[in-house]
Design an enzyme around this catalytic site. Structure first.
Site, PDB file in Angstrom:
ATOM      1  N   LYS A 110      -9.767  -0.026  -3.336  1.00 20.02           N
ATOM      2  CA  LYS A 110     -10.218  -1.402  -3.118  1.00 20.02           C
ATOM      3  C   LYS A 110     -10.998  -1.538  -1.806  1.00 20.02           C
ATOM      4  CE  LYS A 110      -7.815  -3.125  -6.699  1.00 20.02           C
ATOM      5  NZ  LYS A 110      -6.956  -2.063  -7.234  1.00 20.02           N
TER       6      LYS A 110
HETATM    7  C1  LIG Z   1      -6.419  -1.863  -8.558  1.00 21.54           C
HETATM    8  C2  LIG Z   1      -5.960  -0.493  -8.847  1.00 21.54           C
HETATM    9  C3  LIG Z   1      -6.164   0.115 -10.097  1.00 21.54           C
HETATM   10  C4  LIG Z   1      -6.800  -0.607 -11.245  1.00 21.54           C
HETATM   11  O1  LIG Z   1      -8.159  -0.901 -11.016  1.00 21.54           O
HETATM   12  P1  LIG Z   1      -8.893  -2.024 -11.882  1.00 21.54           P
HETATM   13  O2  LIG Z   1     -10.218  -2.172 -11.255  1.00 21.54           O
HETATM   14  O3  LIG Z   1      -8.037  -3.252 -11.697  1.00 21.54           O
HETATM   15  O4  LIG Z   1      -8.912  -1.572 -13.267  1.00 21.54           O
HETATM   16  C5  LIG Z   1      -5.792   1.423 -10.256  1.00 21.54           C
HETATM   17  N1  LIG Z   1      -5.190   2.120  -9.259  1.00 21.54           N
HETATM   18  C6  LIG Z   1      -4.959   1.564  -8.050  1.00 21.54           C
HETATM   19  C7  LIG Z   1      -4.281   2.366  -7.012  1.00 21.54           C
HETATM   20  C8  LIG Z   1      -5.328   0.244  -7.797  1.00 21.54           C
HETATM   21  O5  LIG Z   1      -5.108  -0.306  -6.603  1.00 21.54           O
END
Ligand SMILES: *Cc1c(COP(=O)(O)O)cnc(C)c1O
Length: 494
Positions: A110
């Site tokens: 993120k």
């Molecule tokens: C947010 C997240 C996901 C999922 O990603 P999306 O974009 O919501 O599909 C997978 N793994 C981790 C560690 C995350 O923080």
């Protein structure tokens, strides 16, 4: 570049869309036409850094920002990453590669978008507007957004996370957040309740008026915001470029990507990369036991009313994947009326079934698998023992699905598995497969460091020494009051 809403009732320039997050008609903003890169542009990327590739991708969508400024923004955003090459690509064997997206300040992918979004936001605000950012998080978005927006001028941020739905380190990261413009609440509910609550607030006229009265417009740092999605497109190009540079592929050869998926944001960025011209083979979605997307891709029916399972990959404990709406719009041939009808059905708590056209698109472009906690744990132990790779439970879901598909002969050529978080955020779940008994939240990071022979990231070491500042708990019904009370607090704000 012009963006349109998936519900057909709005259009926007890209920077304006960053400022409002959700389209005014309740839909999500998508590009009216997906920008295209020439073969030459993509081929040249083999000689470029992640930062340079990021600037090219950002400029393709945010064409209001000059390319040179995009480069400065990317340099600013990614200097906080601990790896010199920002996102290390590691070779596992002759076919598999791991792309580590977890080297940012909060140790999850993120950060790639949320170190850039505040810069886009500032550009959009142009010093003339104040923005209140509302965030629903399944664990990682929250801290990454808090870090990105902490004490940023003209901005305040309120984060909602599911009280019992995040790992101890994730909770602690959020509770210790500093900044006089940040607020954090635990919600008595799951992620879907948090996400629905935030969407409802964004569509609530009384709430919007009260927030406007306090001097703010409202936006989002969730992947419903196009400014979250676009920075993520860059690492698909970057991985491809690295494989070319290392001679693992010849330019033009397709590469598969395996993406641990929850809200469909990350994998959708891969879909955009493909439709911008990147030679992508299969886009492989990987789910945990909340496998609603797996069933959907297989049957064309998106189920409602399922109950959420808590897993060792909590950031993927999601049943209503908000970004799917964008894909449905594109695959239906921009049929906003159809998309609106499906989303209305979903909102009423009903299943919806997509058209044959959409189902054919899903079949052609996606492959999907899911895996249990047991299998994910086993995979963590296996890749550590056999390949000396340390991966977190989300990435392990991806790797398990990858190996299962290989066994079925469903994938050919090179594959990149996206590693979405640091194992140190989920130390207890990673220790057990390494044969070590977890000892409690404060010690597990250290134990994992000993067991794996890797230093714990500094952000994890500090965590248990920092004071807890945010302990508020709300219900989905009291989220609105919590925000309004915060805005009335003279201590809070920018
Ligand atoms: C947010 C997240 C996901 C999922 O990603 P999306 O974009 O919501 O599909 C997978 N793994 C981790 C560690 C995350 O923080």
């Amino acid at each position: 570049m012009e963006l349109v809403s998936t519900r057909g009732g709005a259009s926007s320039r890209p920077l304006d869309a960053v400022l409002c997050g959700l389209a005014p008609d309740g839909g999500l903003f998508v590009p009216r036409r997906i920008p295209q890169f020439s073969g030459e542009t993509i081929e040249q990327m083999a000689g470029q850094s992640f930062t340079e590739i990021s600037a090219t991708v950002i400029h393709a969508y945010f064409d209001q920002i000059p390319q040179a400024d995009c480069l400065t923004m990317a340099e600013t955003a990614y200097c906080s990453f601990s790896a010199q090459d920002v996102l290390p690509l590691e070779t596992v064997n002759d076919k598999a590669n791991l792309l580590y997206l977890d080297r940012g300040p909060t140790l999850a992918f993120k950060d790639v978008a949320l170190q850039m979004l505040p810069l886009l936001m500032a550009r959009a605000q142009a010093g003339e507007q104040r923005t209140l950012i509302l965030v629903a998080t399944s664990g990682d978005t929250g801290k990454a957004a808090l870090m990105g927006f902490s004490d940023k001028p003209d901005t305040a941020i309120v984060v909602f996370y599911p009280e019992n739905g995040v790992s101890p380190a994730q909770k602690r990261q959020m509770q210790t957040s500093v900044g006089k413009n940040v607020a954090v609440y635990a919600v008595q509910g799951d992620f879907d309740d948090c996400q629905r609550g935030v969407k409802n607030l964004m569509n609530d006229a009384d709430f919007r008026a009260a927030v406007a009265e306090a001097g703010y417009g409202i936006s989002s740092a969730n992947s419903i915001n196009i400014g979250r999605l676009v920075p993520q497109i860059a690492y698909y190009f970057y991985s491809y470029a690295q494989l070319c540079r290392r001679g693992r592929i010849k330019f033009g050869e397709p590469v598969n990507f395996v993406v641990p998926t929850g809200n469909f944001g990350n994998i959708l960025a891969g879909w955009y990369a493909k439709h911008m011209g990147l030679p992508v083979g299969k886009l492989v979605g990987a789910s945990n036991s909340n496998n609603v997307l797996y069933e959907f891709v297989k049957t064309g029916v998106y189920r409602a009313g399922l109950s959420l399972h808590q897993t060792i990959s909590p950031s993927m404990d999601i049943l209503v994947s908000s970004n799917l709406e964008r894909l449905l719009y594109h695959l239906s041939g921009n049929d906003a009326a159809q998309v609106s009808a499906w989303m209305e059905q979903q909102k009423r708590g009903e299943d919806f079934t997509v058209s044959e056209q959409v189902k054919a698109g899903l079949d052609e472009e996606f492959c999907w698998g899911w895996t249990s906690d047991e299998e994910a744990k086993q995979k963590i132990g296996q890749v550590f023992a056999q390949n000396n790779c340390l991966i977190d439970p989300h990435s392990a879901v991806g790797y398990a699905v990858y190996e299962n598909l290989c066994r079925e002969g469903a994938l050919s050529g090179q594959t990149v598995v996206l590693c979405t978080a640091s194992p140190f955020k989920f130390a207890a779940s990673v220790l057990a497969p390494l044969g070590v008994t977890p000892q409690g939240d404060g010690c597990d990071g250290m134990l994992l460091s000993e067991a794996s022979g890797r230093p714990a990231p500094e952000a994890i070491e500090m965590l248990w020494r920092m004071p807890v500042l945010h302990t508020g708990v709300v219900t989905p019904d009291t989220m609105k009051n919590a925000v309004l009370e915060k805005l009335a607090d003279p201590q809070f704000g920018c």
